[in-house]
Design a protein around this motif. Structure first.
Motif, PDB file in Angstrom:
ATOM      1  N   LEU A 226       0.808  -1.221   0.000  1.00 32.72           N
ATOM      2  CA  LEU A 226       0.000   0.000   0.000  1.00 32.72           C
ATOM      3  C   LEU A 226       0.841   1.271   0.000  1.00 32.72           C
ATOM      4  O   LEU A 226       0.442   2.284  -0.586  1.00 32.72           O
ATOM      5  N   ALA A 227       1.981   1.256   0.655  1.00 29.90           N
ATOM      6  CA  ALA A 227       2.779   2.479   0.774  1.00 29.90           C
ATOM      7  C   ALA A 227       3.368   2.927  -0.554  1.00 29.90           C
ATOM      8  O   ALA A 227       3.578   4.124  -0.767  1.00 29.90           O
ATOM      9  N   THR A 228       3.612   1.988  -1.464  1.00 26.24           N
ATOM     10  CA  THR A 228       4.347   2.330  -2.687  1.00 26.24           C
ATOM     11  C   THR A 228       3.602   2.000  -3.976  1.00 26.24           C
ATOM     12  O   THR A 228       4.066   2.346  -5.056  1.00 26.24           O
ATOM     13  N   ILE A 229       2.465   1.366  -3.888  1.00 26.16           N
ATOM     14  CA  ILE A 229       1.808   0.841  -5.086  1.00 26.16           C
ATOM     15  C   ILE A 229       1.303   1.963  -5.992  1.00 26.16           C
ATOM     16  O   ILE A 229       0.865   3.017  -5.518  1.00 26.16           O
ATOM     17  N   ASP A 230       1.403   1.770  -7.288  1.00 24.35           N
ATOM     18  CA  ASP A 230       0.764   2.651  -8.258  1.00 24.35           C
ATOM     19  C   ASP A 230       0.445   1.831  -9.502  1.00 24.35           C
ATOM     20  O   ASP A 230       0.775   0.639  -9.594  1.00 24.35           O
ATOM     21  N   VAL A 231      -0.207   2.462 -10.444  1.00 28.31           N
ATOM     22  CA  VAL A 231      -0.667   1.747 -11.641  1.00 28.31           C
ATOM     23  C   VAL A 231       0.505   1.209 -12.442  1.00 28.31           C
ATOM     24  O   VAL A 231       0.450   0.083 -12.967  1.00 28.31           O
ATOM     25  N   GLU A 232       1.582   1.966 -12.558  1.00 30.54           N
ATOM     26  CA  GLU A 232       2.737   1.514 -13.337  1.00 30.54           C
ATOM     27  C   GLU A 232       3.335   0.239 -12.749  1.00 30.54           C
ATOM     28  O   GLU A 232       3.727  -0.677 -13.479  1.00 30.54           O
ATOM     29  N   ILE A 233       3.401   0.175 -11.432  1.00 29.70           N
ATOM     30  CA  ILE A 233       3.927  -1.030 -10.780  1.00 29.70           C
ATOM     31  C   ILE A 233       3.023  -2.222 -11.065  1.00 29.70           C
ATOM     32  O   ILE A 233       3.498  -3.327 -11.368  1.00 29.70           O
ATOM     33  N   LEU A 234       1.705  -2.020 -10.991  1.00 27.84           N
ATOM     34  CA  LEU A 234       0.767  -3.112 -11.268  1.00 27.84           C
ATOM     35  C   LEU A 234       0.887  -3.588 -12.711  1.00 27.84           C
ATOM     36  O   LEU A 234       0.869  -4.800 -12.976  1.00 27.84           O
ATOM     37  N   MET A 235       0.999  -2.661 -13.647  1.00 28.10           N
ATOM     38  CA  MET A 235       1.122  -3.037 -15.053  1.00 28.10           C
ATOM     39  C   MET A 235       2.373  -3.872 -15.277  1.00 28.10           C
ATOM     40  O   MET A 235       2.334  -4.889 -15.995  1.00 28.10           O
ATOM     41  N   ALA A 236       3.482  -3.467 -14.657  1.00 29.34           N
ATOM     42  CA  ALA A 236       4.734  -4.199 -14.842  1.00 29.34           C
ATOM     43  C   ALA A 236       4.693  -5.548 -14.140  1.00 29.34           C
ATOM     44  O   ALA A 236       5.135  -6.564 -14.700  1.00 29.34           O
ATOM     45  N   ARG A 237       4.139  -5.579 -12.939  1.00 27.72           N
ATOM     46  CA  ARG A 237       4.134  -6.816 -12.145  1.00 27.72           C
ATOM     47  C   ARG A 237       3.266  -7.886 -12.777  1.00 27.72           C
ATOM     48  O   ARG A 237       3.617  -9.080 -12.771  1.00 27.72           O
ATOM     49  N   PHE A 238       2.122  -7.490 -13.373  1.00 28.06           N
ATOM     50  CA  PHE A 238       1.177  -8.480 -13.890  1.00 28.06           C
ATOM     51  C   PHE A 238       1.088  -8.486 -15.409  1.00 28.06           C
ATOM     52  O   PHE A 238       0.211  -9.140 -15.977  1.00 28.06           O
ATOM     53  N   ALA A 239       2.003  -7.788 -16.060  1.00 25.42           N
ATOM     54  CA  ALA A 239       2.085  -7.776 -17.531  1.00 25.42           C
ATOM     55  C   ALA A 239       0.745  -7.409 -18.158  1.00 25.42           C
ATOM     56  O   ALA A 239       0.256  -8.068 -19.080  1.00 25.42           O
ATOM     57  N   LEU A 240       0.139  -6.329 -17.656  1.00 23.90           N
ATOM     58  CA  LEU A 240      -1.139  -5.860 -18.164  1.00 23.90           C
ATOM     59  C   LEU A 240      -0.996  -4.439 -18.698  1.00 23.90           C
ATOM     60  O   LEU A 240      -0.244  -3.635 -18.164  1.00 23.90           O
ATOM     61  N   SER A 241      -1.729  -4.128 -19.768  1.00 21.67           N
ATOM     62  CA  SER A 241      -1.815  -2.746 -20.218  1.00 21.67           C
ATOM     63  C   SER A 241      -2.896  -2.037 -19.406  1.00 21.67           C
ATOM     64  O   SER A 241      -3.595  -2.655 -18.600  1.00 21.67           O
ATOM     65  N   ARG A 242      -3.050  -0.730 -19.619  1.00 24.72           N
ATOM     66  CA  ARG A 242      -3.992   0.031 -18.813  1.00 24.72           C
ATOM     67  C   ARG A 242      -5.437  -0.426 -18.996  1.00 24.72           C
ATOM     68  O   ARG A 242      -6.201  -0.519 -18.032  1.00 24.72           O
ATOM     69  N   THR A 243      -5.830  -0.722 -20.227  1.00 26.66           N
ATOM     70  CA  THR A 243      -7.241  -1.039 -20.483  1.00 26.66           C
ATOM     71  C   THR A 243      -7.725  -2.262 -19.701  1.00 26.66           C
ATOM     72  O   THR A 243      -8.733  -2.182 -18.989  1.00 26.66           O
ATOM     73  N   PRO A 244      -7.064  -3.436 -19.782  1.00 26.13           N
ATOM     74  CA  PRO A 244      -7.550  -4.573 -18.996  1.00 26.13           C
ATOM     75  C   PRO A 244      -7.407  -4.357 -17.497  1.00 26.13           C
ATOM     76  O   PRO A 244      -8.232  -4.857 -16.716  1.00 26.13           O
ATOM     77  N   LEU A 245      -6.367  -3.614 -17.074  1.00 27.47           N
ATOM     78  CA  LEU A 245      -6.219  -3.344 -15.646  1.00 27.47           C
ATOM     79  C   LEU A 245      -7.372  -2.480 -15.146  1.00 27.47           C
ATOM     80  O   LEU A 245      -7.984  -2.780 -14.110  1.00 27.47           O
ATOM     81  N   TYR A 246      -7.688  -1.426 -15.879  1.00 29.97           N
ATOM     82  CA  TYR A 246      -8.787  -0.549 -15.460  1.00 29.97           C
ATOM     83  C   TYR A 246     -10.118  -1.305 -15.466  1.00 29.97           C
ATOM     84  O   TYR A 246     -10.987  -1.058 -14.621  1.00 29.97           O
ATOM     85  N   LYS A 247     -10.286  -2.216 -16.397  1.00 29.81           N
ATOM     86  CA  LYS A 247     -11.545  -2.969 -16.492  1.00 29.81           C
ATOM     87  C   LYS A 247     -11.774  -3.830 -15.247  1.00 29.81           C
ATOM     88  O   LYS A 247     -12.912  -4.017 -14.806  1.00 29.81           O
ATOM     89  N   LEU A 248     -10.697  -4.349 -14.672  1.00 27.56           N
ATOM     90  CA  LEU A 248     -10.821  -5.181 -13.482  1.00 27.56           C
ATOM     91  C   LEU A 248     -11.392  -4.402 -12.297  1.00 27.56           C
ATOM     92  O   LEU A 248     -11.952  -4.995 -11.374  1.00 27.56           O
ATOM     93  N   PHE A 249     -11.241  -3.065 -12.327  1.00 31.90           N
ATOM     94  CA  PHE A 249     -11.652  -2.259 -11.176  1.00 31.90           C
ATOM     95  C   PHE A 249     -12.818  -1.325 -11.502  1.00 31.90           C
ATOM     96  O   PHE A 249     -13.097  -0.408 -10.742  1.00 31.90           O
ATOM     97  N   GLU A 250     -13.516  -1.597 -12.601  1.00 34.27           N
ATOM     98  CA  GLU A 250     -14.655  -0.751 -12.966  1.00 34.27           C
ATOM     99  C   GLU A 250     -15.706  -0.723 -11.861  1.00 34.27           C
ATOM    100  O   GLU A 250     -16.257   0.341 -11.531  1.00 34.27           O
ATOM    101  N   ALA A 251     -16.008  -1.880 -11.281  1.00 36.30           N
ATOM    102  CA  ALA A 251     -17.049  -1.948 -10.245  1.00 36.30           C
ATOM    103  C   ALA A 251     -16.641  -1.248  -8.955  1.00 36.30           C
ATOM    104  O   ALA A 251     -17.496  -0.960  -8.103  1.00 36.30           O
ATOM    105  N   ASP A 252     -15.341  -0.950  -8.814  1.00 38.48           N
ATOM    106  CA  ASP A 252     -14.833  -0.291  -7.605  1.00 38.48           C
ATOM    107  C   ASP A 252     -14.649   1.212  -7.802  1.00 38.48           C
ATOM    108  O   ASP A 252     -14.090   1.880  -6.928  1.00 38.48           O
TER     109      ASP A 252
END
Length: 330
Positions: free
Chosen positions: A221-247
């Motif tokens: 939580l202290a360091t997380i951001d979208v760029e880290i998530l994209m790199a860690r899970f090999a996802l582009s922005r569109t599928p990553l954002y889709k996972l959190f649409e309901a949130d």
């Protein structure tokens, strides 16, 4: 730590108070509804045993509707599978609007990383909660089994597992640690055998990735951001954002988890041991105390400085139950 959680209600004489108490004890895992005219009997109970790597449960429930909503699933990040043996009663379960009735003694698989709704006229049952990793290493992903109904008489394995569940229920309170060290792997092996009884089990990659991302966020939580998530899970922005649409979006989800973490820290602290607000804000990932305090007040209606252990009645929904903490620690 107690190894048994025993929720009983025979000491609550008022029927409405007993109904509310039943709902409250289930609130860590389910949104529960009980008809105001329905009576929760004094004989109703649910009990859980910590088995080191597993949690075994017993339940005797009155008519009710319980639901693991998408919001609850997203907030908890519980990556476990529950096998429930329905031993009596009539129950309907619904997944994605598809309802199925359980009319005989049967096993049902619940993937806690997926929503489900259950409506019962009254039932008894035995539950086993298993971390997904204890199954997937042998049988592959079990997401496709979510909500499947297996009559206990349908195969030699289901018959054996049903008998095993009853025997585990009978011996857990008296089993020694040495005996438990054998019961747990035997139970896990039988559950794996159950899932191996079907040749085809589709791999639900999206559900597994979703829960992994949410767990990773909570761990960083202290360091997380979208760029880290994209790199860690090999996802582009569109599928990553889709996972959190309901949130409300990935940024909203991360902010909400940071605020929840701060609330947990503050509400567990006494007045004399309160963390410095500025330091807490930084440790939870906020850029400064002002931004943190404004977001905290917007969500909870209180300033961070107003929260401590005496605020517990206001923050029950932010606290995992002992059972929930067991599950997360398995």
């Amino acid at each position: 730590m107690s190894m048994i959680i025993d929720h009983r209600f025979d000491h609550i004489l008022d029927a409405e108070t007993r109904r509310r108490a039943w709902i409250d004890t289930l609130s860590s895992f389910f949104v529960t509804q009980i008809d105001p005219e329905a009576i929760v009997p004094t004989t109703a109970f649910h009990r859980y045993h910590h088995m080191n790597q597993l949690v075994f449960g017993e339940i005797d429930a009155s008519p009710q509707t319980i639901e693991r909503t998408p919001a609850l699933v997203a907030a908890q990040n519980i990556d476990h599978v529950v096998l429930r043996l329905y031993t009596s009663g009539r129950t309907n379960i619904s997944i994605a609007g598809q309802a199925h009735e359980i009319t005989q003694e049967s096993f049902v698989t619940f993937d806690l990383s997926q929503p489900i709704l259950s409506e019962t006229k009254g039932m008894t049952g035995l539950n086993l909660a298993i971390p997904r990793r204890l199954l997937e290493g042998r049988v592959g992903d079990v997401s496709a089994w979510h909500g499947q109904i297996l009559p206990s008489a349908s195969s030699p394995i289901t018959k054996l597992l049903a008998d095993h569940f009853r025997n585990v229920s009978a011996c857990l309170r008296t089993a020694t640690p040495a005996q438990m060290s054998h019961i747990v792997p035997a139970t896990t092996a039988l559950c794996n055998a159950l899932f191996l009884s079907e040749a085809d089990s589709a791999y639900n990659h999206a559900a597994v990735t979703n829960i992994a991302i949410r767990q990773f966020i909570d761990e960083n939580l202290a360091t997380i951001d979208v760029e880290i998530l994209m790199a860690r899970f090999a996802l582009s922005r569109t599928p990553l954002y889709k996972l959190f649409e309901a949130d409300g979006g990935v940024y909203a989800y991360i902010r909400d988890r940071r605020l929840s973490r701060a609330m947990q820290v503050l509400s567990r602290s006494s007045a004399g041991r309160r963390p410095m607000i500025a330091r807490l804000a930084y440790e939870c990932g906020f850029e400064n105390e002002r931004v943190f305090s404004r977001a905290f007040r917007r969500k909870y209606g209180l300033n961070p400085s107003e929260i401590n252990a005496s605020s517990l009645p206001l923050t029950d929904r932010e606290h995992a139950s002992l059972l929930l903490s067991w599950m997360k620690d398995l």
